[in-house]
Design a protein around this motif. Structure first.
Motif, PDB file in Angstrom:
ATOM      1  N   PRO A 133      46.142  44.032  20.998  1.00  0.00           N
ATOM      2  CA  PRO A 133      45.841  45.471  20.911  1.00  0.00           C
ATOM      3  C   PRO A 133      44.437  45.812  21.400  1.00  0.00           C
ATOM      4  O   PRO A 133      43.733  46.604  20.775  1.00  0.00           O
ATOM      5  N   PHE A 134      44.034  45.223  22.508  1.00  0.00           N
ATOM      6  CA  PHE A 134      42.691  45.447  23.038  1.00  0.00           C
ATOM      7  C   PHE A 134      42.797  46.075  24.421  1.00  0.00           C
ATOM      8  O   PHE A 134      43.703  45.741  25.197  1.00  0.00           O
ATOM      9  N   PRO A 135      41.892  46.960  24.768  1.00  0.00           N
ATOM     10  CA  PRO A 135      41.933  47.579  26.106  1.00  0.00           C
ATOM     11  C   PRO A 135      41.676  46.540  27.188  1.00  0.00           C
ATOM     12  O   PRO A 135      40.803  45.671  27.051  1.00  0.00           O
ATOM     13  N   GLY A 136      42.452  46.612  28.245  1.00  0.00           N
ATOM     14  CA  GLY A 136      42.243  45.732  29.381  1.00  0.00           C
ATOM     15  C   GLY A 136      43.044  44.455  29.381  1.00  0.00           C
ATOM     16  O   GLY A 136      43.149  43.795  30.417  1.00  0.00           O
ATOM     17  N   THR A 137      43.616  44.084  28.233  1.00  0.00           N
ATOM     18  CA  THR A 137      44.341  42.815  28.189  1.00  0.00           C
ATOM     19  C   THR A 137      45.611  42.857  29.036  1.00  0.00           C
ATOM     20  O   THR A 137      45.980  41.860  29.661  1.00  0.00           O
ATOM     21  N   ALA A 138      46.261  44.019  29.089  1.00  0.00           N
ATOM     22  CA  ALA A 138      47.463  44.141  29.927  1.00  0.00           C
ATOM     23  C   ALA A 138      47.090  44.007  31.402  1.00  0.00           C
ATOM     24  O   ALA A 138      47.815  43.368  32.178  1.00  0.00           O
ATOM     25  N   ALA A 139      45.972  44.588  31.787  1.00  0.00           N
ATOM     26  CA  ALA A 139      45.532  44.491  33.180  1.00  0.00           C
ATOM     27  C   ALA A 139      45.171  43.053  33.541  1.00  0.00           C
ATOM     28  O   ALA A 139      45.491  42.575  34.643  1.00  0.00           O
ATOM     29  N   VAL A 140      44.520  42.351  32.624  1.00  0.00           N
ATOM     30  CA  VAL A 140      44.195  40.944  32.862  1.00  0.00           C
ATOM     31  C   VAL A 140      45.482  40.134  32.988  1.00  0.00           C
ATOM     32  O   VAL A 140      45.605  39.255  33.853  1.00  0.00           O
ATOM     33  N   GLY A 141      46.451  40.427  32.117  1.00  0.00           N
ATOM     34  CA  GLY A 141      47.731  39.736  32.184  1.00  0.00           C
ATOM     35  C   GLY A 141      48.409  39.950  33.523  1.00  0.00           C
ATOM     36  O   GLY A 141      48.957  39.007  34.121  1.00  0.00           O
ATOM     37  N   GLU A 142      48.374  41.189  34.021  1.00  0.00           N
ATOM     38  CA  GLU A 142      48.988  41.476  35.320  1.00  0.00           C
ATOM     39  C   GLU A 142      48.257  40.737  36.436  1.00  0.00           C
ATOM     40  O   GLU A 142      48.880  40.237  37.380  1.00  0.00           O
ATOM     41  N   GLY A 143      46.942  40.649  36.323  1.00  0.00           N
ATOM     42  CA  GLY A 143      46.178  39.900  37.319  1.00  0.00           C
ATOM     43  C   GLY A 143      46.555  38.428  37.327  1.00  0.00           C
ATOM     44  O   GLY A 143      46.676  37.810  38.400  1.00  0.00           O
ATOM     45  N   LEU A 144      46.747  37.855  36.145  1.00  0.00           N
ATOM     46  CA  LEU A 144      47.159  36.457  36.059  1.00  0.00           C
ATOM     47  C   LEU A 144      48.569  36.264  36.604  1.00  0.00           C
ATOM     48  O   LEU A 144      48.885  35.213  37.185  1.00  0.00           O
TER      49      LEU A 144
END
Length: 382
Positions: free
Chosen positions: A47-58
């Motif tokens: 539930p932290f901002p940006g974690t979904a974007a990092v996941g998509e980058g990975l």
């Protein structure tokens, strides 16, 4: 006892030549795709901002890695066919063929998690088409590698490790993917994935439980494996977590298909089977997670040498984490959500550690050395 091949070792400060990289490239490299892929899928659960974007980058990075690894493997088959055949007949490295479809499955799942919000139905359709190939490859490897074990390879109980699980577990990973993809398809296509998913589950989980049973006997009689294979103690967590996840996701996808076929009265059975079976396999997995943690702590005290086997920390823990969130979604119990988030944090930390060590070893060529592989470990002899 291993023999020395000093002429095959390069100075630690010399980079690997491209031909050395290709010749020394073995299927266990695809475990990096498995680990990176599952981390990319779990990060959005935080539930932290940006974690979904990092996941998509990975996820994007994982597609690049999988492409590079596939092309390198094909180059090795063309340039060094004898080495490729030796790997195929090797009692340890051949097991890692199962890592290829499992690494691909994390990419396919990413088209649902990340692709559908961007591209809609087209992403789900592409995922389902790619899944057909992945499922077929998983089933073939799950049959072919055991056949090679029974007819060509040299195995002994005291040398057995949990890597025996890798070729058969690929099918249940494909089964879990089927349950994830099916809700995004029309009923006609969804029913194929759902029923195929249950068949793939049957091709994998019973065999995995048989292997785990033998593994417990081996551990009781011959104790823990050598330190170079110490991380393999985490591998049984993989089929237990994935088995739970497959039952949960197929149980969620099945009711719509059953209703459309006039079998609506069986819909609660599918959901119930997913819940009960999922909880039971999750509970077994929790026990194994505790055991693996204890044995790893024991290895760390004596020294746990780094090798590509360290990726065994990531994917098994990742699929167990995914199953934890699956139970949270179905039961609405806060415990599973909280525990799952803690597992994601641990998973991300392990991924950073293993990635850093792998990048260092790859850059300097330590992980691409190509002396004869040890029959006991599947690693280069030293």
């Amino acid at each position: 006892m291993t023999t020395s091949h000093p002429s095959t070792h390069r100075p630690l400060n010399r980079l690997a030549a491209p031909t050395e990289v290709i010749r020394g490239f073995t299927p266990n490299w695809f475990t990096a795709c498995m680990g990176t892929g599952i981390v990319s899928l779990m990060l959005p659960k935080l539930p932290f901002p940006g974690t979904a974007a990092v996941g998509e980058g990975l996820w994007i990075l994982n597609m690049v890695l999988f492409t590079v690894f596939t092309l390198t493997s094909l180059a090795r088959m063309v340039m060094y066919p004898a080495d490729s055949r030796a790997t195929l007949h090797h009692p340890v490295q051949s097991m890692f063929l199962g890592a290829i479809p499992m690494g691909l499955a994390t990419i396919i799942n990413g088209f649902i998690t990340f692709g559908v919000p961007h591209w809609g139905q087209e992403a789900a359709t592409f995922a389902s088409q790619l899944w057909v190939f992945d499922a077929a490859l998983s089933a073939v490897i799950g049959l072919f590698v055991p056949y090679m074990m029974f007819t060509r390879q040299d195995h002994a109980l005291d040398k057995m490790t949990a890597v025996w699980l890798l070729p058969v577990v690929a099918s249940e990973v494909a089964a879990a993917s089927a349950g994830l993809i099916a809700p995004h398809l029309n009923v006609a296509h969804a029913e194929t994935l759902v029923y195929s998913g249950y068949v793939l589950f049957a091709l994998s989980v019973p065999l995995a439980l048989m292997i785990i049973t033998i593994l417990v006997l081996r551990l009781a009689q011959h104790k823990l494996p050598g330190a170079e294979l110490g991380v393999s103690m985490f591998l049984p967590l993989g089929p237990l977590g994935t088995g739970a996840l497959a039952l949960l996701q197929l149980g969620e996808a099945a009711p719509r298909v059953l209703v459309a076929q006039g079998l609506g009265e069986l819909a609660p059975v599918a959901v119930g089977l997913g819940l009960v079976g999922g909880v039971m396999l999750w509970g077994f997995g929790a026990w194994w997670l505790a055991l693996a943690t204890l044995t790893t702590a024991r290895f760390l005290k004596k020294g746990l040498p780094f090798n590509l086997g360290w990726w065994g920390f990531t994917f098994p823990l990742g699929v167990f984490t995914a199953a934890t969130f699956g139970l949270a979604s179905l039961t609405h119990m806060a415990f599973f959500t909280t525990f799952g988030r803690g597992l994601v944090v641990a998973l991300a930390a392990l991924w950073i550690l293993v990635t850093a060590r792998t990048a260092h070893g790859a850059w300097h060529g330590h992980l691409f050395q190509s002396p004869p592989l040890s029959k006991e470990t599947g690693l280069p002899r030293t």
